[in-house]
Design a protein around this motif. Structure first.
Motif, PDB file in Angstrom:
ATOM      1  N   LEU A 153      43.478  49.599  47.901  1.00 16.88           N
ATOM      2  CA  LEU A 153      42.512  50.316  47.072  1.00 16.88           C
ATOM      3  C   LEU A 153      41.370  49.426  46.603  1.00 16.88           C
ATOM      4  O   LEU A 153      40.493  49.875  45.885  1.00 16.88           O
ATOM      5  N   GLY A 154      41.387  48.172  46.982  1.00 14.28           N
ATOM      6  CA  GLY A 154      40.253  47.303  46.682  1.00 14.28           C
ATOM      7  C   GLY A 154      40.222  46.773  45.272  1.00 14.28           C
ATOM      8  O   GLY A 154      39.173  46.319  44.813  1.00 14.28           O
ATOM      9  N   LEU A 155      41.345  46.796  44.570  1.00 12.08           N
ATOM     10  CA  LEU A 155      41.359  46.313  43.197  1.00 12.08           C
ATOM     11  C   LEU A 155      41.939  44.916  43.110  1.00 12.08           C
ATOM     12  O   LEU A 155      42.703  44.591  42.223  1.00 12.08           O
ATOM     13  N   GLN A 156      41.576  44.080  44.075  1.00 13.06           N
ATOM     14  CA  GLN A 156      42.022  42.697  44.048  1.00 13.06           C
ATOM     15  C   GLN A 156      41.234  41.926  42.992  1.00 13.06           C
ATOM     16  O   GLN A 156      40.076  42.230  42.725  1.00 13.06           O
ATOM     17  N   PRO A 157      41.845  40.921  42.371  1.00 11.72           N
ATOM     18  CA  PRO A 157      41.076  40.112  41.421  1.00 11.72           C
ATOM     19  C   PRO A 157      39.942  39.389  42.129  1.00 11.72           C
ATOM     20  O   PRO A 157      40.103  38.902  43.251  1.00 11.72           O
ATOM     21  N   LEU A 158      38.799  39.347  41.501  1.00 12.54           N
ATOM     22  CA  LEU A 158      37.629  38.699  42.081  1.00 12.54           C
ATOM     23  C   LEU A 158      37.519  37.283  41.534  1.00 12.54           C
ATOM     24  O   LEU A 158      37.366  37.088  40.332  1.00 12.54           O
ATOM     25  N   GLN A 159      37.609  36.302  42.387  1.00 12.79           N
ATOM     26  CA  GLN A 159      37.481  34.913  41.976  1.00 12.79           C
ATOM     27  C   GLN A 159      36.032  34.484  42.205  1.00 12.79           C
ATOM     28  O   GLN A 159      35.562  34.461  43.335  1.00 12.79           O
ATOM     29  N   LEU A 250      40.815  53.723  33.296  1.00 15.62           N
ATOM     30  CA  LEU A 250      39.821  53.369  34.311  1.00 15.62           C
ATOM     31  C   LEU A 250      39.883  51.877  34.568  1.00 15.62           C
ATOM     32  O   LEU A 250      39.610  51.082  33.669  1.00 15.62           O
ATOM     33  N   PRO A 251      40.262  51.449  35.785  1.00 15.79           N
ATOM     34  CA  PRO A 251      40.261  50.012  36.082  1.00 15.79           C
ATOM     35  C   PRO A 251      38.845  49.514  36.310  1.00 15.79           C
ATOM     36  O   PRO A 251      37.978  50.226  36.817  1.00 15.79           O
ATOM     37  N   MET A 252      38.608  48.273  35.927  1.00 16.39           N
ATOM     38  CA  MET A 252      37.301  47.647  36.118  1.00 16.39           C
ATOM     39  C   MET A 252      37.536  46.283  36.757  1.00 16.39           C
ATOM     40  O   MET A 252      38.419  45.549  36.343  1.00 16.39           O
ATOM     41  N   ASN A 253      36.726  45.958  37.752  1.00 12.24           N
ATOM     42  CA  ASN A 253      36.871  44.627  38.356  1.00 12.24           C
ATOM     43  C   ASN A 253      35.543  44.049  38.801  1.00 12.24           C
ATOM     44  O   ASN A 253      35.499  43.162  39.638  1.00 12.24           O
ATOM     45  N   THR A 254      34.475  44.534  38.229  1.00 12.25           N
ATOM     46  CA  THR A 254      33.165  43.988  38.558  1.00 12.25           C
ATOM     47  C   THR A 254      32.443  43.680  37.254  1.00 12.25           C
ATOM     48  O   THR A 254      32.154  44.588  36.482  1.00 12.25           O
ATOM     49  N   PHE A 255      32.168  42.398  37.013  1.00 17.95           N
ATOM     50  CA  PHE A 255      31.487  41.989  35.802  1.00 17.95           C
ATOM     51  C   PHE A 255      30.458  40.930  36.162  1.00 17.95           C
ATOM     52  O   PHE A 255      30.523  40.319  37.215  1.00 17.95           O
ATOM     53  N   ASN A 256      29.550  40.684  35.253  1.00 20.32           N
ATOM     54  CA  ASN A 256      28.572  39.635  35.499  1.00 20.32           C
ATOM     55  C   ASN A 256      28.485  38.673  34.327  1.00 20.32           C
ATOM     56  O   ASN A 256      27.505  37.962  34.185  1.00 20.32           O
ATOM     57  N   PHE A 257      29.519  38.657  33.471  1.00 21.67           N
ATOM     58  CA  PHE A 257      29.435  37.747  32.336  1.00 21.67           C
ATOM     59  C   PHE A 257      30.669  36.876  32.174  1.00 21.67           C
ATOM     60  O   PHE A 257      30.827  36.193  31.175  1.00 21.67           O
ATOM     61  N   THR A 258      31.561  36.873  33.167  1.00 27.21           N
ATOM     62  CA  THR A 258      32.669  35.926  33.156  1.00 27.21           C
ATOM     63  C   THR A 258      32.717  35.218  34.503  1.00 27.21           C
ATOM     64  O   THR A 258      32.289  35.757  35.519  1.00 27.21           O
TER      65      THR A 258
END
Length: 332
Positions: A153-159, A250-258
């Motif tokens: 489902l593409g909800l892998q942690p983003l490193q 609602l899962p979230m995995n896209t951010f621009n501040f961490t």
């Protein structure tokens, strides 16, 4: 004409949405606390009332997300330790060992988004408010379970190490505010009587449970547990100057501040009557823990607000939340 008048009233009453402060927080803050309730301490699973998703912890990446996949069910990865603090404040824990019986104690914590000025998500963070009683599970709720997380489902942690994004928090660490690791449970139907559970009651004066019948051995197949009740799960953070924020599926995995992203679960403005914000709490095993620390002074009302606190009522809080909801509709 009447409808237009209601809209205008809603706009004038709720003048700030998702801004730095909320002018009626001196009303909604105390009322949220007073309309929240006590629940027994112990081991729970949280299932969204509408979607049926279980709130799940994934040790790899310290992820917290609503479960996915057709085989979604309760298992040790969806069992949470709930501990009592003071008033109606609780902390929610999970050990980050792969088998839910070892590892470091992690707490569901409120995350602040300093770019848009709101508490935007529930995240997993090291427990700072109560790390004195890391409590491994001594039962396996579903021994045959092989996993609920669906990586397709593409909800892998983003490193984001080494990428082009600014790593603003590298080599820095600020202890989390304790109220960011405290949560309240506001019942679906607010009542002066706390929700009832099977064979157990909770005494907030001692912070302990009392059994009124035989202990119930947790068993998913036989549906053996201490009962289920439905709540809004409200963050204790910023209640005195912002609008209450509730856990939303609602899962979230896209951010621009961490700098090191992972999957988290969204927080949304609490809306009384919005069933998507409701969670069914199933108490699988009641257990007593040492009472955790109370809410810190900075999370309490300022002295200038003390005379502004009004008598709590579910109807008033519901009206404020309804007006807040109307305002959102008007913007659509």
């Amino acid at each position: 004409m009447l409808l237009r008048s209601i809209y205008i009233a809603a706009i004038s009453y709720v003048v700030v949405v998702n801004a730095a402060t909320y002018p009626d927080a001196y009303i909604t803050g105390p009322q949220t606390i007073q309309n929240s309730t006590y629940i027994p301490t112990g081991f729970y699973s949280f299932r969204n009332h509408v979607t049926g998703q279980w709130l799940e912890f994934i040790a790899d990446g310290n992820q917290i997300q609503p479960s996915n996949g057709q085989n979604s069910t309760a298992f040790n990865g969806t069992l949470w330790t709930v501990k009592y603090h003071a008033a109606t404040n609780y902390s929610i824990h999970h050990l980050n060992g792969d088998d839910s019986s070892s590892g470091n104690d992690k707490c569901i914590s409120t995350r602040w988004d300093d770019q848009i000025g709101i508490d935007d998500a529930a995240v997993m963070w090291q427990c700072e408010i109560d790390n004195m009683t890391a409590t491994p599970l001594d039962f396996n709720l579903n021994p045959s379970f092989s996993g609920v997380y669906d990586p397709t489902l593409g909800l892998q942690p983003l490193q984001r190490r080494g990428d082009a994004f600014s790593r603003r928090f590298v080599n820095t660490y600020t202890p989390i505010r304790p109220d960011k690791q405290q949560w309240m449970f506001m019942p679906q139907t607010v009542s002066a009587t706390p929700p009832s559970w099977k064979n157990v009651t909770f005494d907030p004066s001692t912070g302990n449970n009392t059994l009124h019948g035989p202990a119930i051995k947790p068993n998913l197949t036989a549906n053996q547990n201490y009962g289920q009740n439905t709540f809004y799960i409200v963050s204790a953070a910023h209640l005195w100057n912002m609008y209450p924020r509730c856990l939303y599926p609602l899962p979230m995995n896209t951010f621009n501040f961490t700098s090191n992203n992972t999957v988290v679960t969204a927080l949304e403005d609490c809306q009384f009557g919005n069933e998507t914000m409701l969670w069914d709490l199933i108490l699988w095993e009641a257990e007593n823990f040492p009472q955790g620390e109370a809410t810190p002074p900075e999370a309490k009302p300022h002295s200038s607000d003390s005379t502004l606190i009004v008598v709590s009522s579910a109807s008033t809080l519901g009206l404020i939340m309804l007006m807040h909801t109307l305002y959102h509709w008007i913007l659509l």
